[in-house]
Design a protein around this motif. Structure first.
Motif, short mmCIF file in Angstrom:
data_model
loop_
_atom_site.label_atom_id
_atom_site.label_comp_id
_atom_site.label_asym_id
_atom_site.label_seq_id
_atom_site.Cartn_x
_atom_site.Cartn_y
_atom_site.Cartn_z
N ASP A 28 -51.84 17.40 -42.68
CA ASP A 28 -53.04 17.70 -41.71
C ASP A 28 -52.58 19.18 -40.87
OD1 ASP A 28 -50.63 17.24 -39.93
OD2 ASP A 28 -51.69 16.24 -38.43
N SER B 148 -53.59 19.33 -34.04
CA SER B 148 -53.30 18.22 -35.02
C SER B 148 -54.55 18.11 -36.02
CB SER B 148 -52.72 16.81 -34.52
OG SER B 148 -52.36 16.21 -35.73
N HIS B 149 -54.91 16.91 -36.25
CA HIS B 149 -56.02 16.64 -37.38
C HIS B 149 -57.45 16.93 -36.81
CE1 HIS B 149 -55.42 13.14 -34.68
NE2 HIS B 149 -57.06 12.71 -35.14
N ASP C 290 -47.85 17.33 -39.56
CA ASP C 290 -46.93 16.37 -39.43
C ASP C 290 -47.45 15.04 -40.24
OD1 ASP C 290 -49.01 15.97 -37.66
OD2 ASP C 290 -47.84 15.43 -35.84
N ARG C 291 -48.61 14.91 -40.66
CA ARG C 291 -49.30 13.90 -41.50
C ARG C 291 -49.18 13.96 -42.90
NH1 ARG C 291 -54.27 11.26 -38.57
NH2 ARG C 291 -53.57 11.22 -36.17
N ASP D 295 -51.40 20.44 -38.15
CA ASP D 295 -50.06 20.84 -37.70
C ASP D 295 -48.88 20.34 -38.67
OD1 ASP D 295 -50.26 18.18 -37.02
OD2 ASP D 295 -49.29 18.29 -35.26
#
Ligand code: VG1
Ligand code: CO
Length: 543
Positions: free
Chosen positions: A277, A113-114, A281-282, A279
Motif C-alpha cells: 500500500d 497509508s492506503h 505496511d500492507r 506506506d
C-alpha cells in the motif's frame, strides 16, 4: 538562524484515529495546522533535548513541505539529531526499523497509508515511540488535548535543507542526517529470511510481479527482490513513488490492485504476485488465478514459520485484531501457543510484542507482521511467502488448499460502505447496540446466536482498556458478523461489516466466497438494517 515563537489558536478535529491524524491535503495546508499538531506532539513528549528523531513519509503530495516544517520545529525543540529518509522517503516499517536500530527516541511518519494522495487526496501524520511502534492511545489523546488549548509554537526560521543527498547537515544545534531509506530495512530482512533459497528459486526461472502501486514500497522491492534476490528487472511494476500514486488508490486488495489481479489471471501468468500500500505496511498475496485472504495468510505463515531462519526458534504467540478471522486461532491451538485478540489498529500489538507474548500479528486489512519491528510490514510478508514457496516448491494455491484441508477453511469477507452520512452511521451502530442484549439464543438464517457484544479490551500487559471496538455477533456454529466504523477515513463515515464462517469439510472448500457467506450476509442486513440506515443497497467495496 533564529528560533521564533509563533502565536496560534486551537484548530478543532486534531484527534488521531486508528492510525494517526488523517485529513484532506487542503486541511493540512491551512496556516498553523501541521505546526499545531507537531507542537502538540512535542508538548506531549516533554524534553526533547539531546534526543534523536526519525522522520520520513510515503512520498505523497505535501510530504516534502511537511518535512521541512517538522525539521524547523524539531530544531527549535532541542533535538540533537534527526534521521531523514533521502527524498523524504521512509516506508512505515522502515521508520520502525530505523527507530529501533539507531535507538531513536521516536519517529514521525508522514502518510495517510492506503488513502489516495495528490492535491485533492489525503495527508496524514503519526508519532511512533522508542520501541518503534505507533503511540498508544494515552499518548495520542494527550496530543489531542494539547491541540485543543495550544496558543503558540516554536520554529526555527532556517532555510530549507537539501534532503535529496545522503549526508549530514546542520540546523540550529541539530544535526540532520539524510539516510538511505532502504539499507537498514534490507539488512534486517536478510537476517530473517533464507535469501539463498529465494535466490535459487528465481535463478530456476520462478516468476513474480510485485506491484508497488506507485507508492513507497517500490524502491524497497526493487533493491531487495530485483537487487539482492536476483529477480529479473521488471519484476517490480509501478515501482516509482509518485506524489499522487499515479492517480490510483494505493490499497492492495483485489479491487484496487485490479491490474495485478488481471495479470495473474492470464494464461502465462507469473508464479506469484504481490502488492503493497501507500506506506508499505500492507501486503496482498496472489497466486495464479488465486488471491490469498489476509487472515489465511497470517494463519499459513504461522503454521509454516519454521521455514524462515528468523522464526526457527518457534513462535511465542499469535495476535490478531478482533475482526480478523479465527484461522490463526486454530494454528495457535495446534502449536500449543496463545492467540490474543486485540482491537483494530497496530498500536494494540505493541505491548504484546514488547513483552515477548506474541511473535506474529495480523489484521484482516492486508496487514501482517512480527516482533522484528513494531509496525505491520508489507514486504516482510511477501519475503516470508517467497521463503515458503522456495522451501516447499509448491504453488500458492496448493499451499493454501493443504492448509484448509488440515485446519478447515474460514470463509471471510469484508463489506465496506464508504462515505456514508456520519449521523446515519452513528445511528446504525446505536440501534445495533440496543439490540445486543436480546440477540443471544435467537436464530439468524439458520445461525443460532451464541453471544453478541460490543468488543472491549483490556491489555494483558499494561492493563489499559479500550471500549466500543466493534459490535460482534458470534454464532454457535462459530461463524461471526462484526460491525465497526472506520477510524481512517476522511469523508463522512465508513461502515465495515466483517463476515466469517468456518467450514471443516474439504469438499466444501472451493466455493465462491460470497456464495458461501450468503446466509450471513443476509443476516447482517436483517440485524442492522444497513440499507434503511445508509440508503445503500450494496457495499462500496467487497474484499
Ligand atoms: C484500517 C484497517 C485497520 C488498519 C488501519 C491502518 O482501519 O481496518 O486494520 O490497522 O486501517 O492501516 P479502519 O479504522 O479504517 O478500519 V494503514 O495501512 O491505513 O496505516
Ligand atoms: Co498502510
Amino acid at each position: 538562524m533564529a528560533i521564533q515563537t509563533i502565536t496560534t489558536h486551537p484548530i478543532p478535529g486534531q484527534r488521531p484515529g486508528t492510525s494517526g491524524l488523517r485529513k484532506k491535503v487542503g486541511t493540512f495546508q491551512q496556516p498553523h495546522y501541521l505546526e499545531n499538531f507537531i507542537q502538540s506532539v512535542f508538548y506531549t513528549l516533554g524534553d526533547c533535548e539531546g534526543k534523536t528523531l526519525v522522520l520520513g513519509g510515503d512520498g505523497r503530495y505535501h510530504n516534502r513541505a511537511a518535512i521541512q516544517t517538522i525539521l524547523r520545529m524539531a530544531a527549535a525543540h532541542g533535538y540533537a539529531r534527526v534521521l531523514v529518509g533521502r527524498g523524504g522517503i521512509l516506508s512505515t516499517p522502515a521508520v520502525s526499523c530505523v527507530i529501533r536500530k539507531h535507538q531513536a527516541s521516536g519517529g514521525i511518519v508522514l502518510s495517510a497509508s492506503h488513502n489516495p494522495g495528490g492535491p485533492d487526496g489525503d495527508f496524514g501524520i503519526k508519532y511512533n515511540i522508542a520501541a518503534g511502534g505507533p503511540a498508544p492511545e494515552s499518548v495520542t489523546e494527550a496530543i489531542f488535548h494539547h491541540s485543543e488549548t495550544i496558543t503558540q509554537y516554536r520554529i526555527s526560521d532556517a532555510a530549507d535543507i537539501d534532503i535529496d543527498r545522503v549526508g549530514s547537515g546542520q540546523m540550529e544545534q541539530m544535526r540532520i542526517e539524510v539516510i538511505d531509506p532502504v539499507a537498514d530495512y534490507a539488512e534486517l530482512m536478510q537476517r530473517l529470511f533464507d535469501f539463498g533459497a529465494i535466490r535459487k528459486l528465481f535463478a530456476g526461472g520462478f516468476t513474480m510481479r510485485f506491484d508497488g502501486m506507485s507508492a513507497v514500497s517500490g524502491p524497497y522491492a526493487k533493491a531487495i527482490i530485483e537487487g539482492m534476490l536476483g529477480a529479473p528487472a521488471g519484476t517490480v511494476i509501478n515501482g516509482e513513488p509518485l506524489e499522487d500514486f499515479g492517480g490510483h488508490h494505493p490499497d492492495p486488495n483485489p479491487v484496487n490492485a485490479a491490474q495485478l489481479i488481471a495479470l495473474m489471471a492470464e494464461d502465462d501468468a507469473p508464479d506469484f504476485g504481490a502488492a503493497s500500500d501507500g506506506d508499505g505496511d500492507r501486503n496482498m498475496i496472489v497466486g495464479r488465478r488465486f488471491d490469498v485472504t489476509p487472515s489465511d495468510s497470517l494463519a499459513i505463515l504461522a503454521a509454516n514459520s519454521g521455514v524462515a531462519p528468523g522464526y526457527r526458534a518457534g513462535l511465542k504467540g499469535i495476535a490478531r485484531s478482533m475482526p480478523t478471522s479465527r484461522a490463526a486461532d486454530r494454528v495457535a491451538e495446534a502449536l500449543g501457543i496463545p492467540c490474543y485478540e486485540t482491537p483494530t489498529g497496530w498500536k494494540y500489538f505493541g505491548t504484546l510484542l514488547d513483552a515477548g507474548l506474541a511473535t506474529l500479528c495480523g489484521e484482516e486489512s492486508y496487514g501482517t507482521g512480527s516482533d522484528h519491528i513494531r509496525e505491520k510490514d508489507g514486504l516482510w510478508a511477501v519475503l516470508f511467502w517467497l521463503n515458503l514457496l522456495a522451501a516447499t516448491g509448491k504453488p500458492v494455491e496448493e499451499i493454501v488448499a493443504a492448509h484448509w484441508a488440515r485446519f478447515g477453511r474460514n470463509y471471510y469477507s469484508r463489506h465496506d460502505y464508504e462515505a456514508v452520512d456520519a449521523e446515519a452511521a452513528r445511528l446504525l451502530m446505536a440501534d445495533l447496540r440496543i439490540k445486543l442484549p436480546v440477540l443471544a439464543g435467537t436464530v439468524l438464517n439458520t445461525h443460532e446466536v451464541d453471544f453478541a457484544d460490543d468488543f472491549a479490551y483490556t491489555d494483558p500487559v499494561d492493563g489499559s482498556s479500550a471500549q466500543q471496538q466493534g459490535v460482534r455477533i458470534v454464532m454457535k456454529d462459530g461463524s461471526r458478523i462484526v460491525y465497526r466504523l472506520s477510524g481512517t477515513g476522511t469523508e463522512g463515515a465508513t461502515l465495515r461489516v466483517y463476515l466469517e464462517l468456518h467450514e471443516a469439510d474439504p469438499a466444501q472448500h472451493h466455493r465462491p466466497t460470497q456464495q458461501a457467506l450468503a446466509s450471513l450476509i443476509a443476516a447482517a442486513e436483517s440485524v442492522a438494517s444497513i440499507a434503511m440506515h445508509t440508503g445503500r443497497a450494496t457495499p462500496t467495496v467487497i474484499t
